[in-house]
Design an enzyme around this catalytic site. Structure first.
Site, PDB file in Angstrom:
ATOM      1  N   GLY A  18      56.086  77.785   9.027  1.00 13.98           N
ATOM      2  CA  GLY A  18      56.751  77.253   7.992  1.00 13.98           C
ATOM      3  C   GLY A  18      57.997  76.671   8.713  1.00 13.98           C
ATOM      4  N   HIS A  40      58.792  70.389   9.823  1.00 12.45           N
ATOM      5  CA  HIS A  40      59.568  69.361  10.279  1.00 12.45           C
ATOM      6  C   HIS A  40      58.454  68.304  10.180  1.00 12.45           C
ATOM      7  CE1 HIS A  40      58.032  70.483  14.340  1.00 12.45           C
ATOM      8  NE2 HIS A  40      58.679  71.670  13.954  1.00 12.45           N
ATOM      9  N   HIS A  97      55.132  68.879  12.301  1.00 12.12           N
ATOM     10  CA  HIS A  97      54.158  69.596  11.371  1.00 12.12           C
ATOM     11  C   HIS A  97      53.144  68.502  10.490  1.00 12.12           C
ATOM     12  CE1 HIS A  97      56.864  73.337  12.002  1.00 12.12           C
ATOM     13  NE2 HIS A  97      55.661  73.597  12.536  1.00 12.12           N
ATOM     14  N   GLN A 118      51.485  69.260  20.972  1.00 11.82           N
ATOM     15  CA  GLN A 118      51.672  69.427  22.439  1.00 11.82           C
ATOM     16  C   GLN A 118      52.983  70.210  22.662  1.00 11.82           C
ATOM     17  OE1 GLN A 118      51.280  65.621  24.644  1.00 11.82           O
ATOM     18  NE2 GLN A 118      52.845  66.873  26.291  1.00 11.82           N
ATOM     19  N   SER A 158      61.378  74.121  14.635  1.00 13.38           N
ATOM     20  CA  SER A 158      61.874  74.674  13.535  1.00 13.38           C
ATOM     21  C   SER A 158      63.177  75.189  13.860  1.00 13.38           C
ATOM     22  CB  SER A 158      61.073  75.807  12.829  1.00 13.38           C
ATOM     23  OG  SER A 158      59.598  75.403  12.569  1.00 13.38           O
TER      24      SER A 158
END
Ligand code: PAF
Length: 279
Positions: free
Chosen positions: A31, A34, A37, A150, A188
């Site tokens: 979660g 950003h 993701h 990565q 995150s």
């Protein structure tokens, strides 16, 4: 986007999709989403089939209790982002769904050398926890493709090893790191940086760029320069290393083969990691 909280429900939904010949792509996350993701979701969607994301802040991979306590949570905003990105399914389990028999009774995998260096050395037990949760999530979702970033280079290698050890048919797709304008790798944890910390955080990226640009010179000198720069900007560097890009064997110097430069450094209590390939 369909949201499932229970293992039994997502399993039956996915098994129906698979029976209809759908290809399943999976993006596991903790979660606090950003653009990094969302890039994984976009890549998965481009490949076609059904895109499944999960949000689960896995307690077993936090070696530092404070880090776990302060891990950012923004489920509502995450759901909006995933919906907008066109993700088809979100798995949003609680701890009892992922670890029905408790965390202690879940099998763990041994990643050998990979657990002893870099993140493994600085975060004891971290990769055991990552391996544990990813193995469980893969068992639930049974994806054809697994998308990872990565930015977590060593984690990608651990998961590749997990897929190998479990004879998994899931294919892993590693997507390049997404960066802010100043080069800071999206993470995150970045949202925990205060204004002053955020202003200097891009220095890690600059150090990686200089390590790549100085290929062929004395790495000990380059490493010391980076260490000094990071310290001058208020970082507490944990490691600045060069490694073989395929095996992660640490190198004291530049080689002719593919290498990866990796940095971990703390700004206050916030630990940042990043890496760059040298090809
Ligand atoms: O990279 C992450 O966010 C986590 O380590 C992962 C792969 C979702 C496992 O909890």
């Amino acid at each position: 986007m369909v949201i499932f909280k229970k293992v039994i429900d997502i399993q039956s939904f996915i098994s129906d999709l698979k029976a209809r010949g759908e290809v399943i792509s999976f993006i596991p996350t903790m979660g606090a989403l950003h653009k990094g993701h969302i890039f994984l979701v976009e890549n998965a969607r481009k490949a076609g089939g059904i895109t499944v994301a999960s949000i689960f802040v896995n307690p077993t991979q936090f070696n530092d209790k404070e880090d776990f306590k302060h891990y950012p949570i923004s489920v509502e905003a995450d759901i909006d982002m995933l919906t907008e990105a066109g993700c088809d399914i979100l798995f949003l389990p609680d701890v009892s769904e992922v670890y029905p028999n408790g965390t202690e009774n879940m099998p763990t995998h041994n990643f050998g050398y990979l657990e002893t260096i870099l993140e493994g050395a600085h975060r004891p037990g971290h990769f055991k926890g990552v391996g544990q949760v990813v193995a469980r999530l893969l068992d639930i979702v049974k994806p054809d493709r697994l998308y990872m970033g990565q930015k977590d280079y060593q984690q990608c290698m651990v998961i590749k090893d997990l897929l190998r050890q479990t004879n998994s048919t899931t294919q892993m797709v590693v997507s390049p790191t997404v960066r802010e304008d100043d080069g800071l790798a999206m993470s995150s944890r970045n949202r925990r940086l205060n204004e002053l910390q955020r202003e200097v955080a891009g220095v890690i990226y600059q150090c990686l760029v200089s390590i790549v640009a100085k290929k062929g010179s004395d790495f000990a000198v380059v490493k010391k320069e980076c260490e000094d720069i990071l310290k001058a900007k208020g970082f507490d560097p944990e490691y600045i290393e060069l490694a073989d890009a395929d095996t992660l064997q640490l190198n004291n110097s530049y080689t002719n083969g593919r290498q990866v430069a990796l940095i971990a450094a703390k700004l206050g209590s916030i630990r940042l990691i990043d890496n760059m390939l040298i090809e």
